[in-house]
Write a protein that holds these residues in place. Structure first.
Motif, PDB file in Angstrom:
ATOM      1  N   LEU A  15       2.336 -16.918  -0.165  1.00  0.00           N
ATOM      2  CA  LEU A  15       2.518 -16.077  -1.348  1.00  0.00           C
ATOM      3  C   LEU A  15       1.127 -15.701  -1.827  1.00  0.00           C
ATOM      4  O   LEU A  15       0.292 -16.579  -2.078  1.00  0.00           O
ATOM      5  N   ARG A  16       0.892 -14.397  -1.950  1.00  0.00           N
ATOM      6  CA  ARG A  16      -0.455 -13.918  -2.252  1.00  0.00           C
ATOM      7  C   ARG A  16      -0.373 -12.662  -3.114  1.00  0.00           C
ATOM      8  O   ARG A  16       0.667 -12.017  -3.181  1.00  0.00           O
ATOM      9  N   PRO A  17      -1.484 -12.285  -3.742  1.00  0.00           N
ATOM     10  CA  PRO A  17      -1.489 -11.040  -4.500  1.00  0.00           C
ATOM     11  C   PRO A  17      -1.245  -9.841  -3.586  1.00  0.00           C
ATOM     12  O   PRO A  17      -1.652  -9.834  -2.419  1.00  0.00           O
ATOM     13  N   PHE A  18      -0.593  -8.833  -4.138  1.00  0.00           N
ATOM     14  CA  PHE A  18      -0.421  -7.580  -3.416  1.00  0.00           C
ATOM     15  C   PHE A  18      -1.748  -6.848  -3.331  1.00  0.00           C
ATOM     16  O   PHE A  18      -2.593  -6.953  -4.218  1.00  0.00           O
ATOM     17  N   THR A  19      -1.904  -6.067  -2.264  1.00  0.00           N
ATOM     18  CA  THR A  19      -3.033  -5.146  -2.125  1.00  0.00           C
ATOM     19  C   THR A  19      -2.461  -3.776  -1.787  1.00  0.00           C
ATOM     20  O   THR A  19      -1.292  -3.655  -1.385  1.00  0.00           O
ATOM     21  N   LEU A  20      -3.284  -2.746  -1.917  1.00  0.00           N
ATOM     22  CA  LEU A  20      -2.833  -1.403  -1.554  1.00  0.00           C
ATOM     23  C   LEU A  20      -2.573  -1.300  -0.056  1.00  0.00           C
ATOM     24  O   LEU A  20      -1.830  -0.424   0.384  1.00  0.00           O
ATOM     25  N   GLY A  21      -3.129  -2.221   0.717  1.00  0.00           N
ATOM     26  CA  GLY A  21      -2.859  -2.269   2.153  1.00  0.00           C
ATOM     27  C   GLY A  21      -1.425  -2.665   2.482  1.00  0.00           C
ATOM     28  O   GLY A  21      -0.992  -2.539   3.622  1.00  0.00           O
ATOM     29  N   ASP A  22      -0.681  -3.122   1.487  1.00  0.00           N
ATOM     30  CA  ASP A  22       0.718  -3.506   1.690  1.00  0.00           C
ATOM     31  C   ASP A  22       1.674  -2.314   1.583  1.00  0.00           C
ATOM     32  O   ASP A  22       2.888  -2.489   1.707  1.00  0.00           O
ATOM     33  N   LEU A  23       1.148  -1.119   1.342  1.00  0.00           N
ATOM     34  CA  LEU A  23       1.995   0.034   1.055  1.00  0.00           C
ATOM     35  C   LEU A  23       3.054   0.289   2.126  1.00  0.00           C
ATOM     36  O   LEU A  23       4.231   0.483   1.798  1.00  0.00           O
ATOM     37  N   THR A  24       2.697   0.299   3.384  1.00  0.00           N
ATOM     38  CA  THR A  24       3.664   0.631   4.443  1.00  0.00           C
ATOM     39  C   THR A  24       4.820  -0.366   4.460  1.00  0.00           C
ATOM     40  O   THR A  24       5.994   0.036   4.477  1.00  0.00           O
ATOM     41  N   ALA A  25       4.508  -1.649   4.414  1.00  0.00           N
ATOM     42  CA  ALA A  25       5.564  -2.671   4.444  1.00  0.00           C
ATOM     43  C   ALA A  25       6.370  -2.661   3.149  1.00  0.00           C
ATOM     44  O   ALA A  25       7.604  -2.808   3.174  1.00  0.00           O
ATOM     45  N   PHE A  26       5.694  -2.475   2.023  1.00  0.00           N
ATOM     46  CA  PHE A  26       6.370  -2.424   0.726  1.00  0.00           C
ATOM     47  C   PHE A  26       7.341  -1.245   0.698  1.00  0.00           C
ATOM     48  O   PHE A  26       8.498  -1.383   0.289  1.00  0.00           O
ATOM     49  N   HIS A  27       6.893  -0.098   1.155  1.00  0.00           N
ATOM     50  CA  HIS A  27       7.752   1.093   1.212  1.00  0.00           C
ATOM     51  C   HIS A  27       8.935   0.862   2.142  1.00  0.00           C
ATOM     52  O   HIS A  27      10.063   1.248   1.819  1.00  0.00           O
TER      53      HIS A  27
END
Length: 189
Positions: A15-27
């Motif tokens: 469990l970690r902070p979100f980053t903008l690099g997570d956009l593809t998986a988050f979407h």
């Protein structure tokens, strides 16, 4: 106040902070109608996912005052794959209360990942913040979330009938909760 050292690790998850690099998986998760079925939002397009990630997820890494929330990306330790997210909110300072929530990719349902992540949130809330009570809620039709809260040892405290008008329909809501003393009594030695 709570400022965890990241990443938080459980036997199978990070469990970690979100980053903008997570956009593809988050979407990929939040664009699915089956994922947002019981949430307040509609499926997110890429721009909506970016906005949600920037406004609601990134930077929410500590609890300084009532109303603050930890919004954490959940990834599998073995693959590094982002499989969902979870939240711990400081709901009330005066009443020492918290709230937890989660959303997971359906491809990873049925393996206990959400339960494992939620257990870590309960640990943070009870052991580190010393909260008195933590609650969670779900649409009453979301039987998987209700069962999960019961597996966590939470008790159903309310069945609110047609209490919200969501996505064009009246919906029922279940509210579950757990007290710190109950959590402490149920923990393995």
């Amino acid at each position: 106040m709570l400022k965890p050292t990241y990443p938080l690790e459980t036997p199978r998850l990070r469990l970690r902070p979100f980053t903008l690099g997570d956009l593809t998986a988050f979407h990929a998760i939040y664009s699915r109608p089956d994922v947002v079925r019981y949430l307040y939002t509609e499926p997110l397009d890429l721009d909506g996912a970016r906005e949600s990630l920037e406004r609601k997820k990134t930077g929410r890494t500590e609890l300084r005052e009532e109303g603050d929330a930890l919004c954490l990306a959940v990834e599998r330790r073995d693959t590094g794959e982002l499989i969902g997210d979870c939240m711990l909110r400081w709901a009330s300072e005066a009443h020492s209360g918290g709230e937890i929530g989660w959303v997971f990719d359906p491809a990873h349902h049925g393996h206990g990942y959400a339960t494992e992540a939620a257990r870590e949130l309960l640990r943070l809330g009870f052991a580190e913040m010393r909260l008195h009570r933590i609650h969670a809620s779900c649409d009453a039709r979301n039987t998987a979330s209700a069962r999960m809260m019961e597996r966590l040892g939470m008790r159903r405290e309310a069945h609110l009938v047609e209490n919200e008008f969501v996505k064009g329909e009246w919906t029922d809501e279940f509210v579950y909760a757990l007290l710190r003393r109950e959590w402490e009594a149920g923990r393995p030695s």
